[in-house]
Design a protein around this motif. Sequence first.
Motif, mmCIF file in Angstrom:
data_model
loop_
_atom_site.group_PDB
_atom_site.id
_atom_site.type_symbol
_atom_site.label_atom_id
_atom_site.label_comp_id
_atom_site.label_asym_id
_atom_site.label_seq_id
_atom_site.Cartn_x
_atom_site.Cartn_y
_atom_site.Cartn_z
ATOM 1 N N ALA A 99 0.929 -1.136 -0.097
ATOM 2 C CA ALA A 99 -0.129 -0.001 -0.035
ATOM 3 C C ALA A 99 0.926 1.261 0.138
ATOM 4 O O ALA A 99 2.203 1.163 0.364
ATOM 5 N N ASP A 123 0.729 5.838 0.198
ATOM 6 C CA ASP A 123 -0.131 6.973 0.031
ATOM 7 C C ASP A 123 0.128 7.916 -1.245
ATOM 8 O O ASP A 123 0.729 7.516 -1.993
ATOM 9 N N GLN A 126 6.557 9.098 -7.012
ATOM 10 C CA GLN A 126 7.404 8.045 -7.869
ATOM 11 C C GLN A 126 6.903 8.366 -9.342
ATOM 12 O O GLN A 126 7.543 7.916 -10.123
ATOM 13 N N ALA A 184 11.742 2.443 -5.691
ATOM 14 C CA ALA A 184 10.911 3.041 -4.809
ATOM 15 C C ALA A 184 11.253 2.841 -3.315
ATOM 16 O O ALA A 184 11.525 3.771 -2.299
ATOM 17 N N SER A 232 14.512 4.745 -2.429
ATOM 18 C CA SER A 232 14.356 6.315 -2.200
ATOM 19 C C SER A 232 14.367 6.593 -0.588
ATOM 20 O O SER A 232 14.624 7.832 -0.508
ATOM 21 N N PHE A 233 14.111 5.627 0.131
ATOM 22 C CA PHE A 233 14.016 6.099 1.355
ATOM 23 C C PHE A 233 15.379 6.024 2.109
ATOM 24 O O PHE A 233 15.687 6.394 3.276
ATOM 25 N N VAL A 290 9.324 11.522 5.579
ATOM 26 C CA VAL A 290 7.927 11.055 5.319
ATOM 27 C C VAL A 290 7.070 12.337 4.963
ATOM 28 O O VAL A 290 6.257 12.037 3.978
ATOM 29 N N LEU A 311 8.665 12.480 1.093
ATOM 30 C CA LEU A 311 8.441 11.118 0.188
ATOM 31 C C LEU A 311 6.949 10.357 0.221
ATOM 32 O O LEU A 311 6.864 9.591 -0.389
ATOM 33 N N GLY A 312 6.367 10.589 1.451
ATOM 34 C CA GLY A 312 5.070 9.907 1.659
ATOM 35 C C GLY A 312 5.186 8.433 2.400
ATOM 36 O O GLY A 312 6.279 8.302 2.692
ATOM 37 N N VAL A 372 4.676 4.351 2.601
ATOM 38 C CA VAL A 372 4.540 3.288 1.821
ATOM 39 C C VAL A 372 4.859 1.949 2.582
ATOM 40 O O VAL A 372 5.540 1.866 3.609
#
Lengths: 109, 237
Positions: free
Chosen positions: A38, A40, A47, B14, B17-18, B75, B78-79, B81
């Motif tokens: 999942a 957000d 991305q 993805a 990226s963190f 956060v 980058l959001g 996940v």
Amino acid sequence: MANGRDDSGQRPSLADIDRLIHEPARFLVMAHLYVVEAADFLFLQRQTNLTWGNLSSHMSKLEDAGYVHVEKSFKGKKPHTMLRLTEEGRKAFRDYRDRMQETLSALPE
Amino acid sequence: MSETISLKELERKAYRSFFKDGIWDIYLGLLLLAMGGGPALLALGAPLVWAAIGGLAVAALGMFIFFAGKRCLTVPRLGTVRFGPARKVGRKRAVVVFSASVLVGVALFALSWTGITRITVLEAIPLPALVFAANCIVVFGLAAYFLDFSRLYAYAVLYAAAFPLAVLLHGPAQLPYGWPLAYSIASAPMLIIGLVLLIRFLREYPLGPPNTPEPCSQRQLRVRSTVAPGTEERMDG
């Protein structure tokens, strides 16, 4: 989809390709959601490099089709939306991938 | 097969990226610096208790920077996940490896009471220093593999080098600040890389406009998606 044939034993045609996924921006969104559990809205935006409006427009179409499930919650006082592919969405993406693979691999050199 | 490979790369990009925020690097650098913090205070004449508290304070600062940085810097930019099961397994394995390394550290400390510290290799480096170095290489190497975090391989070498270097500087070289100097030298690359990455990350991912709307309901999503481009600007203007 065994041997690239559908349930009736016919080879799928290009017209059978899921047009909802075929659109490049939605394909990108689906691909990102397919490889994670999942994510957000912000993560997807970062991305895919889509604008907020563009992403929300594609997301609502995918949600209407039953491909994406939207989980709403609160982080403190702020609303937070997590998005994930439904089982139907995952199956549709796999079918799309198989169909495209089958179609493109049949192209002559 | 190419689709499978590129999906894998998409997930990897993805996931990685963190690690672009440099916070892990700063945290590991401060943790290593903390190991030299205690001996530094001892060399300055501080009592043992205060030296221990000083070392723990630097380690706590590292922990604080890690959690606060991830929460307040990464956060919001980058959001959020949730990665798939394979990543969760990797993370759990890394935790197990790090926990095991703590046990090795405790065992080494316990063994130091038996006089094992007097055993030296090449007449200069005590055996525990070499065991510590080997432990660092194995632990960080495995963690780098499980976390898919390639910079950890280089940090494994820096962690492993710190203890023997401190012994050499303090012992044969007779430098009074050998311990803090060795740990500062070993942790500096991590801290510098972390800070450079953090600055680049903050520039690359600025915070979005504070009033960026979140989709609150299905209806809101539909309404927004039907607004023609430019209409919102005209309404605002």
